[in-house]
Design an enzyme around this catalytic site. Structure first.
Site: not given
Length: 276
Positions: A197-199
């Protein structure tokens, strides 16, 4: 604006390491240790927020928003290049799919479809006159409302800014290379938080890796996974070119499934270059 088919060639997000061992780092080229990531950026005129274009300086969030307190924000970084047919947004569909996947992993319900977000990206480029290229940053975050870290009761807000941004590692990084070290900070194990995830919260680990490298006179760092094997850079997938082959770490939960990585693998396959 006419946008040609999504291209496969991307100039940002993947570092090609041509290196030999030197102390605790990799020496990619002489005389580059002073280079730093480009900082600052020129402000554009407007930012897309929840269906409308608002002035750049009015795109604000509350200090007690869940995103600010707990890093509850998902985002993408997308390149747009100027072409004779108009601006071309690279891998837009793939970026928006990953954005929505990241939101699902963090249980954030996005009130827009991928098609609506794509149209908004086009609108931002057009509204700001960024026809010769820019960087687009779609963001989905939990706003102000809840006290707890789960964000229940906080509204979901969507923003899409865009601005001019040159090469991430410096204008001459592709011709001269960069100095890299091996980070003492490791990438997280797959069962700690979703590395795919690109969090925003995930990037605290990346910031530690980057700051350590720069404090020691390097531009970037190579991070290892919890198994001690090479994972990725602070914000890049990694490749090694050796003996006519390309080697790259597998996607194993400690690193991001980069779209630039996918492009490089596809181009290598089309060129008949072995990849492992």
């Amino acid at each position: 604006t006419t946008l040609p088919a999504r291209g496969l060639r991307e100039k940002k997000g993947t570092v090609m390491l041509r290196a030999t061992r030197r102390a605790s780092g990799f020496r990619a080229a002489a005389g580059t240790s002073a280079r730093r990531c480009a900082s600052g950026f020129p402000e554009a005129s407007t930012i897309w927020k929840d269906g409308e274009l608002i002035p750049w300086k009015e795109a604000n969030v509350h200090i007690l928003s869940t995103a600010v307190q707990f890093g509850s924000s998902l985002f993408e970084g997308i390149r747009c290049y100027g072409t004779p047919s108009g601006p071309a947004i690279v891998h837009l569909d793939g970026h928006l799919r990953r954005l929505l996947d990241s939101c699902k992993m963090y249980r954030v319900d996005v009130p827009y479809s991928a098609e609506e977000l794509a149209a908004a990206c086009f609108d931002v480029v057009e509204a700001n006159g960024l026809h010769d290229g820019c960087y687009i940053r779609p963001m989905v975050l939990r706003g102000y409302g809840a006290v707890g870290m789960d964000g229940k009761g906080s509204p979901v807000e969507c923003y899409i800014p865009a601005w001019k941004w040159g090469a991430y590692l410096g204008a001459d990084a592709f011709s001269t290379g960069i100095d890299c070290c091996t980070a003492s900070w490791a990438r997280p194990a797959p069962n700690t938080f979703p590395g795919m995830a690109k969090a925003a919260g995930n990037y605290n680990n990346a910031a530690l890796i980057k700051m350590e490298a720069q404090a020691n006179g390097y531009v970037e760092a190579v991070a290892l996974g919890s198994d001690g094997m090479v994972s990725e850079g602070s914000g890049q997938n990694l490749f090694v070119v050796r003996d006519g082959e390309i080697a790259t770490p597998p996607i194993n939960g400690s690193n991001l499934q980069g779209l630039t990585r996918a492009s490089a693998l596809q181009l290598a396959a089309e060129a008949g270059v072995p990849v492992r």
